[in-house]
Design an enzyme around this catalytic site. Structure first.
Site, mmCIF file in Angstrom:
data_model
loop_
_atom_site.group_PDB
_atom_site.id
_atom_site.type_symbol
_atom_site.label_atom_id
_atom_site.label_comp_id
_atom_site.label_asym_id
_atom_site.label_seq_id
_atom_site.Cartn_x
_atom_site.Cartn_y
_atom_site.Cartn_z
ATOM 1 N N GLU A 198 0.878 -1.339 0.080
ATOM 2 C CA GLU A 198 -0.124 0.049 0.048
ATOM 3 C C GLU A 198 0.735 1.498 0.142
ATOM 4 O OE1 GLU A 198 -2.881 -0.578 3.079
ATOM 5 O OE2 GLU A 198 -3.990 -1.883 1.882
ATOM 6 N N GLU A 340 -5.581 -7.574 -1.322
ATOM 7 C CA GLU A 340 -6.499 -7.487 -0.271
ATOM 8 C C GLU A 340 -8.044 -6.890 -0.641
ATOM 9 O OE1 GLU A 340 -4.861 -5.168 2.815
ATOM 10 O OE2 GLU A 340 -2.662 -6.029 2.640
#
Length: 535
Positions: A198, A340
């Site tokens: 991320e 995810e």
């Protein structure tokens, strides 16, 4: 655990910056398709992942986090369910891939794993985080599962917008990746590297300090950093896939919502989820057919993006997914592996979101790959597939995911071209008459009030036993705690270990080892039988 939040435009950016949000913790057969996770190392072909024979493989996996935290190893090892039992359940449910988040702290010499129930997991006592990872990889590989390693955090303290920090340099990041690539070279269970979890925006434009995409600044351009790390890894292990996440805002900075200049209010997305510039500025690797883009995608339990309250929700979602990452798949540029995605499903909108998202990924072996977040029930903003006992499962979530899961080794529930789960081979399982068998018992550990053991049963007959069932008896007062390598239940003094769906057949000459923990005085299994035949 999880990650960061989302940036869905100017107001979203303002809310995020003001709150300082950091969230704690993504088959059927068609021509040239592969059962389970295929054979050998994987590579890419257009928007598909394929195995060493060229057969298409779809990764349908799950995240098991903890190695990125202060524990430096998988969470849930403190529970009464042994680590092998948890992997057994994942495989039985149809998860064929395990994404393993880690921090560089867990890789340091002298790193110590904590939060382990020694009684339940005596084989992990004294092992380093990497040694525990070795065991998980070996066992997962024996079940036909694949492993993706995810550099989740530079340190266990938290995530970072860039791939380096003041204490963890880019050189450390790359060198640790090269070490892992060398450690698992030659082991095709480990299929690749999710380079950094991320990357996201930081700082207010025009003074951006976060990860950008295509901006050309080597200190912030995530696309260029991914090339440097990816090529360094491929220099050590050219067979690995390189998983590259997106950013949140392509500029790498947050918009100033007070400047009254809408032109500066950049369209942003989830941390790691915005691959809108990857078509224009692709990641260039030194080995062809190794790149997989890996966006993240979440629902309202993580952050209430503006699109969840749009009048046309959920019909608006496919266009949003197309913009951020789906175009790469639809234009046959590269495979997508959603690293995810998850939700508590507490808001009814989230259930709709998950159903629509899974449908968007496509059915059957050619659909987009994914690893759901997460196995862990202790992900604060999503919960998990496992419930708080780390043994039972959240059936609501599992029912939505089930039609899209392709079990390892080609066993268990599969998605099929129509997206519906199937119950196994046509006509159902066949049963072979019982034959001869032998049984060997080993007590692994004992403690006050309980013990752990392994019962190995060998089929000494001339034909396979399919499906196999092992039974034994215990003295009154001895009760089953947990079991693995089979579905283990107890009725009275009789214990039954039924074959798992991914391995229903016990070939002639083959053995199976059923592990268990039990309460009461340590006692060896008595009157052991294989499909009714005494051993």
């Amino acid at each position: 655990m999880i990650r960061g939040t989302a940036l869905g435009g100017a107001l979203t950016a303002l809310a995020t910056a003001a709150a300082g949000v950091f969230l704690a913790a993504a088959v059927s057969t068609t021509p040239a398709s592969a059962a389970g996770t295929g054979t050998g190392y994987l590579h890419t072909n257009g928007n598909q992942i394929v195995d060493s024979t060229g057969a298409t493989v779809r990764l349908t996996g799950i995240n098991w986090f903890g190695m990125e935290t202060d524990n430096k190893t998988f969470h849930g090892l403190w529970s009464s369910n042994p680590w092998r039992g948890q992997l057994d359940t994942m495989a039985r449910l149809g998860y064929n891939t395990l994404r393993v988040p880690y921090s560089n702290d867990a890789l340091k010499p002298g790193a110590t794993a904590t939060g382990i129930n020694d009684f339940v997991n005596p084989d992990l006592i004294g092992l380093s985080p990497l040694q525990i990872l070795d065991k998980v990889i070996d066992y997962a590989g024996s079940k036909g599962m694949r492993i993706i390693l995810d550099r989740h955090r530079p340190t266990s303290a938290g995530q970072s917008p860039l791939w380096y920090t003041s204490t963890v340099s880019e050189a450390t990041w790359i060198n640790d990746w090269k070490m892992l690539a060398q450690r698992y070279a030659g082991n095709p269970t480990v299929i690749g590297a999710d380079l950094h979890n991320e990357p996201h925006a930081e700082g207010t434009n025009p003074a951006a300090t976060g990860a950008c995409w295509g901006c050309g600044d080597t200190t912030r351009d995530w696309r260029l950093a991914a090339e440097r790390a990816g090529n360094a890894i491929l220099g050590v292990q050219p067979n690995w896939l390189i998983f590259v996440e997106g950013v949140s805002c392509p500029s790498g900075g947050l918009s100033n919502v007070w400047d009254n200049d809408p032109s500066n209010d950049e369209d942003c997305g989830w941390w790691g989820g915005n691959l809108s510039k990857a078509g224009q500025f692709p990641v260039r690797l030194s080995v062809a057919n190794r790149l997989v883009y890996s966006p993240h995608e979440y629902a309202t339990s993580v952050y209430r993006q503006t699109w969840f309250d749009a009048p046309d929700y959920p019909a608006n979602m496919p266009a949003i997914w197309d913009k951020y990452f789906g175009y790469l798949y639809k234009q046959n540029i590269a495979p997508i592996m959603m690293g995810e995605f998850g939700s508590t499903l507490a808001d009814p909108k989230d259930k709709v979101w998950l159903e629509k998202l899974m449908a968007y990924t496509g059915t059957g072996v050619t659909g987009m790959s994914f690893t759901y977040w997460s196995w862990n029930p202790n992900s604060g903003d999503t919960g998990g597939i496992a419930l708080d006992d780390w043994t039972n499962i959240n059936t609501t979530k599992q029912a939505i995911l089930q039609p899209y899961l392709i079990a390892p080794n080609g066993g268990g529930p599969t998605g099929g071209p129509t997206g519906g789960p199937t119950g196994g081979p046509t006509g159902g399982p066949t049963s072979t008459p019982p034959g001869a068998c032998t049984a060997t018992y080993r007590q692994v550990n004992a403690w006050q009030g309980g013990f752990q053991g392994e019962l190995t049963v060998k089929n000494t007959g001339t034909a396979a036993v399919n499906p196999w069932t092992v039974t034994w008896s215990w003295p009154s007062g001895v009760t089953l705690g947990s079991g693995w390598n089979a579905t283990v239940t107890q009725s009275g003094t009789t214990v039954t270990a039924a074959a798992p769906s991914h391995a229903p057949s016990l070939a002639a000459g083959a053995s199976v080892t059923v592990g268990f923990t039990a309460n009461g005085t340590a006692s060896a299994p008595a009157t052991v039988k294989l499909n009714g035949a005494s051993c």
